[in-house]
Design a protein around this motif. Structure first.
Motif, mmCIF file in Angstrom:
data_model
loop_
_atom_site.group_PDB
_atom_site.id
_atom_site.type_symbol
_atom_site.label_atom_id
_atom_site.label_comp_id
_atom_site.label_asym_id
_atom_site.label_seq_id
_atom_site.Cartn_x
_atom_site.Cartn_y
_atom_site.Cartn_z
ATOM 1 N N TYR A 662 0.848 -1.198 0.000
ATOM 2 C CA TYR A 662 0.000 0.000 0.000
ATOM 3 C C TYR A 662 0.883 1.246 0.000
ATOM 4 C CZ TYR A 662 -3.355 3.537 1.466
ATOM 5 O OH TYR A 662 -4.127 4.668 1.536
ATOM 6 N N VAL A 663 0.566 2.180 -0.892
ATOM 7 C CA VAL A 663 1.290 3.452 -0.973
ATOM 8 C C VAL A 663 0.374 4.528 -0.391
ATOM 9 C CG1 VAL A 663 2.441 5.100 -2.483
ATOM 10 C CG2 VAL A 663 2.476 2.651 -3.048
ATOM 11 N N PRO A 664 0.717 5.083 0.780
ATOM 12 C CA PRO A 664 -0.193 6.006 1.469
ATOM 13 C C PRO A 664 -0.081 7.435 0.946
ATOM 14 C CG PRO A 664 1.754 5.684 2.795
ATOM 15 C CD PRO A 664 1.940 4.820 1.560
ATOM 16 N N THR A 665 -1.052 8.260 1.371
ATOM 17 C CA THR A 665 -0.988 9.696 1.111
ATOM 18 C C THR A 665 -0.252 10.382 2.267
ATOM 19 O OG1 THR A 665 -3.117 9.984 2.215
ATOM 20 C CG2 THR A 665 -3.143 9.644 -0.175
ATOM 21 N N ILE A 666 -0.081 11.684 2.147
ATOM 22 C CA ILE A 666 0.535 12.463 3.231
ATOM 23 C C ILE A 666 -0.554 12.733 4.266
ATOM 24 C CG2 ILE A 666 1.711 14.622 3.792
ATOM 25 C CD1 ILE A 666 2.521 14.668 0.768
ATOM 26 N N SER A 667 -0.398 12.187 5.466
ATOM 27 C CA SER A 667 -1.465 12.250 6.471
ATOM 28 C C SER A 667 -1.037 12.913 7.776
ATOM 29 C CB SER A 667 -1.968 10.833 6.771
ATOM 30 O OG SER A 667 -0.900 10.011 7.196
ATOM 31 N N THR A 668 0.207 13.374 7.903
ATOM 32 C CA THR A 668 0.663 14.057 9.114
ATOM 33 C C THR A 668 1.333 15.368 8.729
ATOM 34 O OG1 THR A 668 2.848 13.005 9.135
ATOM 35 C CG2 THR A 668 1.042 11.823 10.235
ATOM 36 N N PHE A 669 1.224 16.345 9.656
ATOM 37 C CA PHE A 669 1.862 17.629 9.399
ATOM 38 C C PHE A 669 3.388 17.506 9.475
ATOM 39 C CE2 PHE A 669 -2.407 19.110 10.348
ATOM 40 C CZ PHE A 669 -2.568 20.095 9.376
ATOM 41 N N GLN A 670 3.870 16.518 10.195
ATOM 42 C CA GLN A 670 5.314 16.284 10.240
ATOM 43 C C GLN A 670 5.824 15.864 8.859
ATOM 44 O OE1 GLN A 670 6.500 13.296 13.060
ATOM 45 N NE2 GLN A 670 8.682 13.508 12.624
ATOM 46 N N ALA A 671 5.066 14.980 8.194
ATOM 47 C CA ALA A 671 5.440 14.571 6.840
ATOM 48 C C ALA A 671 5.343 15.736 5.870
ATOM 49 C CB ALA A 671 4.543 13.422 6.383
ATOM 50 N N LEU A 672 4.270 16.550 6.037
ATOM 51 C CA LEU A 672 4.121 17.723 5.182
ATOM 52 C C LEU A 672 5.276 18.693 5.369
ATOM 53 C CD1 LEU A 672 2.437 19.399 3.207
ATOM 54 C CD2 LEU A 672 1.127 20.269 5.153
ATOM 55 N N ASP A 673 5.700 18.872 6.616
ATOM 56 C CA ASP A 673 6.820 19.773 6.913
ATOM 57 C C ASP A 673 8.102 19.274 6.248
ATOM 58 O OD1 ASP A 673 8.198 21.934 8.162
ATOM 59 O OD2 ASP A 673 8.888 20.545 9.725
ATOM 60 N N SER A 674 8.364 17.979 6.330
ATOM 61 C CA SER A 674 9.601 17.438 5.739
ATOM 62 C C SER A 674 9.618 17.624 4.219
ATOM 63 C CB SER A 674 9.743 15.962 6.093
ATOM 64 O OG SER A 674 8.723 15.197 5.479
ATOM 65 N N ILE A 675 8.453 17.522 3.593
ATOM 66 C CA ILE A 675 8.390 17.713 2.134
ATOM 67 C C ILE A 675 8.666 19.170 1.779
ATOM 68 C CG2 ILE A 675 6.857 17.686 0.141
ATOM 69 C CD1 ILE A 675 5.533 15.231 1.325
ATOM 70 N N ALA A 704 -12.658 17.949 8.716
ATOM 71 C CA ALA A 704 -11.467 18.035 7.862
ATOM 72 C C ALA A 704 -10.307 17.258 8.467
ATOM 73 C CB ALA A 704 -11.074 19.494 7.656
ATOM 74 N N LYS A 705 -9.499 16.640 7.608
ATOM 75 C CA LYS A 705 -8.290 15.944 8.059
ATOM 76 C C LYS A 705 -7.254 16.009 6.948
ATOM 77 C CE LYS A 705 -9.627 11.315 6.545
ATOM 78 N NZ LYS A 705 -9.778 9.896 6.935
ATOM 79 N N LEU A 706 -6.015 15.886 7.365
ATOM 80 C CA LEU A 706 -4.917 15.961 6.397
ATOM 81 C C LEU A 706 -4.759 14.613 5.703
ATOM 82 C CD1 LEU A 706 -2.579 17.523 5.122
ATOM 83 C CD2 LEU A 706 -1.124 16.764 6.994
ATOM 84 N N SER A 707 -4.981 14.595 4.404
ATOM 85 C CA SER A 707 -4.778 13.396 3.584
ATOM 86 C C SER A 707 -4.702 13.852 2.136
ATOM 87 C CB SER A 707 -5.919 12.387 3.779
ATOM 88 O OG SER A 707 -5.716 11.260 2.947
#
Length: 741
Positions: A662-675, A704-707
């Motif tokens: 499974y290839v997930p979407t970006i679901s955390t603000f930590q992941a968004l920050d790193s990108i 709303a949620k981050l995805s």
């Protein structure tokens, strides 16, 4: 001395040249002409001072003309050669005059050997030298085609009798003695019939004298040559009487098949050269076809006519007739497969079947056919007794590629034109999945770069003065590797487009996927139990499945990597799609290590949620190919992607894969920050402000949620970068995405 003819015709039968006692001492037994050609001689008054009497065969062998002046000196083989005696000699014989009819059924080579030894004992013979003698009232032409010398040093040491060639660079010659083993064979076009004796080898020598496989100029096909030799030619080396006693028929047909450019036509042509047979008939398949009724079948009959006539006249003593068919599939398609209404194709196949193994069987023919499509050949042609040897000519491995490179650069190395930094072993490792023809193209491309350095461009292109100092360097070959790509290689351009923005490792899931991909690659390389491994990458649209599959495929460094994508098949019919997919997999089976990336399976299947509709023909093709193991010794990795896993489950296609990732979407603000940090579109302050604003928007709106897929995020970041107030634009776009999802 002046070259003259023999005084009387009888002197020509002695094999001697004659010199005057004024010029040479009475005990002179051998002379050397121009320090190259040695002949046995007799000192006789019939030769005038200053002249040497020769026969036609002496002059032909030494390339002399009557009245020519040459240098002649006495020659003592015992002093000038370490091994002066012939241990064994092979002599080809035929009638000296045309139209002679052999009275007895066979000439016994044992009797012929005894007579030849008595007539020419003590004389010196060289390879290529001819003479003639009377045998049972008929003049026999004898030509020395192979010789081996006795190793006197080994004999003095008490070891077994061992034969050695003469010193390198010296003419291969020696003195005929009573102990010399003489093997008589017949020439290819002679009507003479021989019967083996105690001192003879097979009277019908199948290979040409002094034949050497290294002289063929073919690399990477040693195993194929060995197999063909064992199956097709070993039985022909033995005397016909032994073969008849065993009760077997010689192999009559060989089919060489495989990818284009691997050397099928070259191998067939060189097989014809190495055999002691009549000149091969080389036929291009389409040349057989003719618009007139019955003419195509007549063309087939004409090919076999000379072999039939000779076999009726001489039986098993007939010479070998070779017919080479290039593009065999053009005339030998499956019967009934063509609906043109003429039936010409079927008639040609029927005619060929009857000629190869019909009522009147021929045992003096060898058919060699070449094709890229063995599956198209009529199966009746491939049975034993016809084209029974089907030899696949594979893409060369690294050892074979090195041999091919050595063949194509032999003249460069001989002329000292290769620079010291050129390592052919390195080039062999870099040319994965190159065919022989593509390696030849690589050499030509490299030469163009070398030539270009010696071209001066002005009003017109001119060669520079230092053109004689041309050198082929390593960079020439590296540049050529960028130009010449193997047909069965890596779809590098298409795969690079799939990872245009690289892989952004925004979380542990991406690291895990890449790590699992490496494990799968190692499994394919090292495991002997799983030659076929298939992996499905599934997840939302835009999650980066294709980029991850392409990255895993390229990191494998397999010699064959191909991408099957819906973009490359826009407008294809179902049949065309099936054909294209099957071709990619068939090509993959030709490489020892292959990887096939199948992108967006649901798009390949023409699936649509409204309807619903899908292509069952393409589905069945994928179901078969995903489960079909590669041939023995070959390994295949399949990487597939889909955004509709539930659809694949309904179609029962999901069971075709060994594992699913499974290839997930970006679901955390930590992941968004790193990108955002890696993209460097925003400054640190802008990035922190954007993240805080987005977090507040999510908290204030509980649904709303981050995805967000990585592909969509990259699009939003690049769009915001074009705005004057890029932070506000990014926050606004992302808020709408999270709120209205």
């Amino acid at each position: 001395m002046r070259v003259r003819k023999h005084a009387v015709d009888a002197d020509s039968r002695t094999g001697l040249v004659y010199v005057s006692p004024v010029d040479f001492p009475p005990n002179c037994a051998h002379v050397l002409i121009d320090e190259t050609f040695a002949f046995s001689c007799r000192v006789d008054q019939k030769a005038q001072p200053g002249e040497i009497l020769t026969g036609m065969f002496h002059r032909t062998f030494a390339r002399l003309s009557v009245e020519q002046d040459v240098r002649v000196r006495p020659y003592d083989p015992l002093r000038e050669s370490p091994n002066p005696y012939l241990g064994s000699v092979e002599i080809q014989v035929g009638f000296a005059r045309r139209g002679v009819t052999q009275l007895s059924e066979y000439y016994d080579v044992g009797e012929m050997s005894t007579l030849f030894t008595r007539l020419f004992n003590g004389q010196i013979f060289s390879v290529g030298q001819a003479t003639y003698f009377d045998f049972q009232g008929v003049d026999i032409l004898a030509t020395v085609v192979r010789a081996e010398l006795v190793d006197l040093q080994s004999l003095r040491g008490g070891s077994a009798n061992k034969m050695l060639p003469s010193a390198p660079g010296a003419p291969l010659r020696g003195i005929l003695i009573d102990q010399t083993v003489i093997n008589f064979t017949k020439t290819a076009d002679s009507t003479i019939r021989l019967k083996g004796g105690a001192r003879s080898a097979a009277p019908n020598a199948i290979f040409k004298p002094n034949f050497n496989f290294a002289d063929l100029g073919i690399g990477g096909l040693d195993d194929e040559f060995s197999s063909i030799f064992r199956r097709a030619f070993v039985s022909r080396i033995f005397p016909p009487a032994i073969v008849q006693q065993i009760g077997i028929q010689h192999v009559k047909g060989i089919v060489l098949y495989g990818p284009p450019g691997t050397g099928k036509t070259l191998m067939a042509r060189q097989i014809g050269k190495m055999l002691n047979a009549r000149e091969p008939l080389i036929v291009n398949g389409p040349e057989i076809l003719n618009k007139f009724v019955g003419q195509s079948e007549e063309n087939i009959r004409k090919l076999f006519a000379p072999a039939e006539a000779e076999y009726k006249a001489k039986g098993e003593e007939s010479s070998l007739h070779i017919i080479i068919f290039d593009e065999l599939d053009a005339i030998c398609k499956q019967r009934g497969s063509k609906n043109d209404g003429t039936g010409v194709g079927d008639s040609i196949v029927n005619q060929l079947l009857s000629k190869m193994d019909g009522v009147d069987q021929l045992n003096n023919i060898l058919i060699i056919g070449m094709t890229n499509r063995l599956d198209m050949i009529d199966e009746a042609l491939l049975r034993p007794g016809r084209l029974e040897i089907q030899m696949e000519i594979h893409l060369p491995d690294e050892k074979g590629r090195l041999q091919i490179l050595n063949v194509h650069t032999a003249k460069m190395r001989k002329g000292n034109l290769l620079d010291a930094d050129v390592d052919l072993a390195e080039l062999a490792s870099l040319t994965k999945n190159f065919s022989g023809a593509e390696i030849a193209g690589l050499i030509k491309s490299a030469s163009s770069f070398a030539f270009n350095r010696h071209i001066k461009i002005g009003d017109q292109a001119q060669v520079t003065q230092d053109y004689d100092k041309i050198k082929f360097c390593r960079d020439d070959f590296l540049h050529a590797l960028e130009e010449v790509r193997p047909a069965f290689g890596v779809s590098e351009t298409e795969l690079q487009q799939c990872v245009m923005n690289g892989i952004l490792k925004f979380g542990p899931n991406i690291e895990r996927i890449l790590s699992d991909g490496q494990l799968v690659i190692d499994q394919v390389k090292n495991s002997q139990r799983t030659p076929l491994v298939s992996v499905l990458l599934h997840g939302p649209v835009g999650a980066g499945k294709t980029a991850l599959a392409a990255t895993i495929a390229m990191s494998s460094e397999f010699p064959f990597i191909k991408l099957i994508s819906p973009e490359s098949m826009v407008g294809f019919t179902e049949a065309a799609k099936m054909s294209h997919i099957s071709k990619v997999f068939n090509d993959a089976y030709k490489s020892p290590l292959s990887c096939v990336v199948v992108d967006s399976i649901e798009r390949l299947l023409d699936w649509a949620s409204i309807g619903p509709r899908f292509s069952n023909s393409v589905l069945q093709t994928l179901l078969v190919l995903f489960k079909k193991p590669p041939p023995k010794g070959h390994k295949l990795l399949i990487l597939a992607t889909t955004s509709q896993r539930t659809i694949l489950e309904q179609l029962e296609l999901i069971d075709s894969f060994n594992s699913a990732i499974y290839v997930p979407t970006i679901s955390t603000f930590q992941a968004l920050d790193s990108i955002l940090v890696e993209l460097r579109t925003f400054s640190d302050g802008e990035r922190v402000h954007a993240l805080r604003t987005l977090e507040a928007a999510v908290r204030s709106n509980p649904p709303a949620k981050l995805s967000i897929p990585i592909k969509k995020l990259l699009y939003y970041v690049e769009m915001a970068a074009q705005d004057v107030d890029k932070v506000d634009k990014f926050v606004q776009t992302m808020t709408e995405e999270l709120t209205f999802k």
